[in-house]
Write a protein that holds these residues in place. Structure first.
Motif, mmCIF file in Angstrom:
data_model
loop_
_atom_site.group_PDB
_atom_site.id
_atom_site.type_symbol
_atom_site.label_atom_id
_atom_site.label_comp_id
_atom_site.label_asym_id
_atom_site.label_seq_id
_atom_site.Cartn_x
_atom_site.Cartn_y
_atom_site.Cartn_z
ATOM 1 N N TRP A 634 0.833 -1.216 0.000
ATOM 2 C CA TRP A 634 0.000 0.000 0.000
ATOM 3 C C TRP A 634 0.865 1.262 0.000
ATOM 4 N N ALA A 635 2.094 1.140 0.523
ATOM 5 C CA ALA A 635 3.044 2.260 0.491
ATOM 6 C C ALA A 635 3.718 2.387 -0.882
ATOM 7 N N ARG A 636 3.282 1.563 -1.822
ATOM 8 C CA ARG A 636 3.768 1.573 -3.214
ATOM 9 C C ARG A 636 5.163 0.976 -3.376
ATOM 10 N N ASN A 637 5.553 0.052 -2.468
ATOM 11 C CA ASN A 637 6.828 -0.647 -2.625
ATOM 12 C C ASN A 637 6.659 -1.742 -3.674
ATOM 13 N N GLU A 638 7.414 -1.629 -4.736
ATOM 14 C CA GLU A 638 7.203 -2.492 -5.902
ATOM 15 C C GLU A 638 7.328 -3.975 -5.565
ATOM 16 N N GLY A 639 8.379 -4.345 -4.806
ATOM 17 C CA GLY A 639 8.573 -5.749 -4.451
ATOM 18 C C GLY A 639 7.418 -6.296 -3.641
ATOM 19 N N PRO A 659 -2.597 -0.352 -4.436
ATOM 20 C CA PRO A 659 -2.469 1.083 -4.746
ATOM 21 C C PRO A 659 -2.537 1.347 -6.245
ATOM 22 N N ASN A 660 -3.158 2.430 -6.618
ATOM 23 C CA ASN A 660 -3.083 2.919 -7.997
ATOM 24 C C ASN A 660 -1.978 3.969 -8.055
ATOM 25 N N LEU A 661 -1.086 3.831 -9.005
ATOM 26 C CA LEU A 661 0.077 4.717 -9.090
ATOM 27 C C LEU A 661 -0.257 5.980 -9.868
ATOM 28 N N VAL A 662 0.297 7.093 -9.423
ATOM 29 C CA VAL A 662 0.057 8.395 -10.045
ATOM 30 C C VAL A 662 1.280 8.776 -10.888
ATOM 31 N N ASP A 663 1.033 9.253 -12.083
ATOM 32 C CA ASP A 663 2.116 9.765 -12.925
ATOM 33 C C ASP A 663 2.644 11.053 -12.298
#
Length: 667
Positions: A634-639, A659-663
């Motif tokens: 949820w913290a956007r850690n890819e692994g 999470p949805n990632l923001v450009d």
């Protein structure tokens, strides 16, 4: 003392007849004297609090004794009540018990107080200078009595070492619930620990001391080995890292830091470790965790150079102050590859860090009798410490913070440790930020451990074999993202016995993910069911793990969404483990980076060979790991996102919010 006498002593609890006075043993490694912090009325309250464990007819005799302890040592330890029997991890059947689970817990907490394991055994401190199992010996005696008499229909409640009592529960409930240092947030400053610990109402349980899950320095050797290996990989320009002849310089040979020299040798490099406490140096040298000891810096420098030239894997201890070592190296042309520090800077004012230019004895005297001047000396030394490290970093050394609050306390001292233009970010990364977080924790790999309660080498050997077989099988189907982690652990477990890692209980540790932990545990439980293992096996982990700890400067330092200062994960782990099958659970304020700086939750699970235990293994271990992976995802850690998606594919009942990632360009 024979086993019948031992069992009778346990069942008696706090003796009804006053035990003989015990002389203070000078040759034991004792906790430093704590500073005087209580006023006269508070000292009376501390005495009242201590005396409530004893019948009133003993109070007149105990008051002057406890008063003397409070004045002399800053705490009431009740030395008179220290038991006469040797405390160590016996075979599970040697403990009097009505519940096998409770007997296993007795074994585990006994191991924490073994002289070969504990840093300050007479003060009930396992490691870190203040990581306590109990506050005093009355708490120990009463807890052991409760554990010996409880059934699987009861739960023991421990408030910061104080056994509040046995409460009716049920077989699926934890046998023990442990909390340590649970303070109202505004009362979690360092002096709050000093005051309320002196009053006898709270304690610092560290991470695995007050939760009975410490297994000696082996518990951190594996993580340290992986850290050192991957630090060397980071600076390597070759496809295959050459570790021979590389130099790792650090500090600390205490409870946790004592693992560093052994880990350096296992990683194949030269480990140079400074330690000011002669007793700690002696202990690690006698245990074989340090190869050679030096008191002369010129001799040490020559030995390091020789080891470099010969490409040795060797551990060298400097009995002296780390600042003097760093400054000597910084003024030389000796090349250092990687550096760190593992002094107990979570506890800088009470024995965790010793300033330069003062002897060990002078420091202990000053911290107790002139604490404000001691703080001044520590801060001056931290500035010198950092200056020497900076000088070597400019020459090409890779330096990392080892999660002991070194960077944090250095910044508070005014050292040149911040990134240029930043008031929040340090020059050097935490080892979790650079190594353990992205490589291990995000993928669910953390310090899974087990203890054979038979206390036999045969059972430990069989568990090593079973774990190896499981890992080799799982590696065949592992995705490339975790191949290195799997191989490192297979290499580790295959060499574990020959590295002579056991101090205290017959324990082992390796870094495993959710699949690995579950499959290894199921293999152990099956071996118990089939009679191949002689006695139950205790599972656990360091709180320093994927999910166990919320610590913004260590375990969760690679969380970048702003939530690293929250503690939901550790508390959720503690609660979630409780109703999924843990045998005991623990929640602590404080840990490796300090009181008020971290919240951590842990567990212990006793495997008994039953079919029902298989159910508990699958439920609890899956949650215990994946709760943390989910938070990291949820913290956007890819692994972590990769790992939690993989977990959802395997378990259809798992559905998490991704999470949805923001450009960044849109922002």
């Amino acid at each position: 003392m024979n086993n019948n006498s031992f069992q009778q002593a346990i069942l008696e609890g706090i003796p009804k007849v006053l035990p003989k006075y015990k002389k203070y043993e000078e040759d034991i490694n004792h906790a430093p004297k704590r500073k005087k912090i209580l006023n006269q009325e508070e000292e009376k309250l501390a005495l009242k609090n201590a005396l409530r464990y004893f019948p009133s007819d003993l109070h007149a005799e105990l008051i002057p004794e406890f008063k003397e302890e409070l004045e002399k040592y800053g705490r009431i330890y009740m030395y008179r009540y220290r038991p006469d029997y040797k405390i160590h991890a016996r075979s599970i059947d040697e403990y009097p018990h009505k519940s096998k689970q409770a007997a296993a817990i007795m074994l585990m907490l006994s191991n924490n107080l073994d002289y070969a394991v504990a840093q300050h055994p007479h003060e009930l401190i396992t490691y870190g200078g203040n990581g306590a199992v109990f506050q005093n010996w009355a708490q120990y005696l009463l807890t052991m009595q409760y554990l010996a008499t409880m059934t699987d229909e009861q739960t023991l409640v421990l408030y910061s070492g104080h056994p509040a009592g046995l409460f009716p529960s049920h077989k699926d409930a934890p046998r023990v619930v442990v909390t340590n240092g649970m303070m109202i947030p505004n009362y979690s400053k360092p002096d709050d620990w000093e005051k309320f610990n002196a009053l006898g109402v709270t304690q610092y349980g560290q991470m695995t001391a007050g939760s009975f899950m410490y297994i000696g320095p082996q518990g951190i050797v594996h993580g340290t080995t992986i850290t050192v290996l991957n630090a060397l990989r980071k600076i390597s320009k070759e496809a295959v890292t050459e570790t021979a002849g590389k130099v790792f310089v650090t500090a600390g040979l205490g409870g946790m830091s004592g693992a560093q020299p052994k880990a350096a040798v296992i990683a194949g490099c030269i480990g140079v470790v400074a330690e000011v406490n002669p007793k700690a140096v002696k202990t690690r040298h006698e245990q074989g965790w340090v190869d050679e000891v030096f008191t002369d810096l010129d001799e040490l420098m020559a030995r390091i150079k020789k080891a470099q030239d010969n490409k040795e894997a060797v551990s060298l201890a400097y009995q002296g102050n780390i600042i003097n070592l760093w400054e000597k190296i910084a003024d030389s042309d000796l090349h250092i590859d990687i550096g760190s520090d593992q002094t107990s800077l979570h506890n800088p004012w009470a024995g965790g860090y010793y300033p330069a230019d003062l002897s060990f004895e002078e420091s202990n005297e000053m911290m107790a009798n002139n604490p404000e001047q001691f703080k001044v000396e520590v801060r001056k030394s931290l500035i010198r410490h950092v200056n020497a490290v900076n000088k070597l970093a400019d020459k090409g050394m890779y330096f990392f913070d080892y999660g002991n609050a070194f960077l944090l306390e250095a910044s508070r001292a005014g050292a040149d440790i911040m990134k240029e233009g930043s008031t929040e970010d340090f020059k050097y990364p935490s080892y979790v930020q650079d190594i353990m977080g992205p490589m291990c924790f995000d993928y669910g790999f953390g310090p899974f451990r087990w203890v054979c309660t038979s206390s036999t080498q045969e059972d430990l050997d069989l568990t090593d074999q079973l774990a190896t077989e499981v890992l080799e099988r799982l590696m065949q189907e592992s995705p490339k993202e975790i191949t290195q982690q799997m191989q490192d652990n297979i290499t580790w477990i295959k060499g574990a016995k020959e590295n002579d890692l056991v101090v205290g209980s017959k324990a082992r540790i390796l870094y495993a993910d959710s699949d690995g932990r579950i499959e290894i545990a199921l293999a152990f439980n099956k071996a118990l069911r089939e009679g191949k293992l002689k006695a139950p096996v205790v599972l656990g982990r360091d709180h320093h793990d994927v999910s166990g700890t919320d610590s913004p400067f260590r375990e969760t330092s690679n969380i970048y969404d702003g939530s690293r200062f929250t503690a939901d994960m550790a508390v959720q782990n503690f609660v979630g483990d409780s109703f999924r099958g843990a045998t005991w659970i623990s929640l602590h304020n404080g840990g490796g980076v300090g009181w008020g700086e971290v919240m951590n939750g842990g567990f212990g699970m006793v495997l008994d060979g039953s079919e029902d235990c298989d159910r508990r293994i699958k439920s609890m271990l899956f949650w215990d790991v994946n709760n943390g992976i989910n938070r990291r995802s949820w913290a956007r850690n890819e692994g972590a996102t990769f790992a939690i998606k993989r977990a959802m594919e395997k378990e259809p009942l798992l559905k998490v919010t991704l999470p949805n990632l923001v450009d960044d360009k849109l922002l």
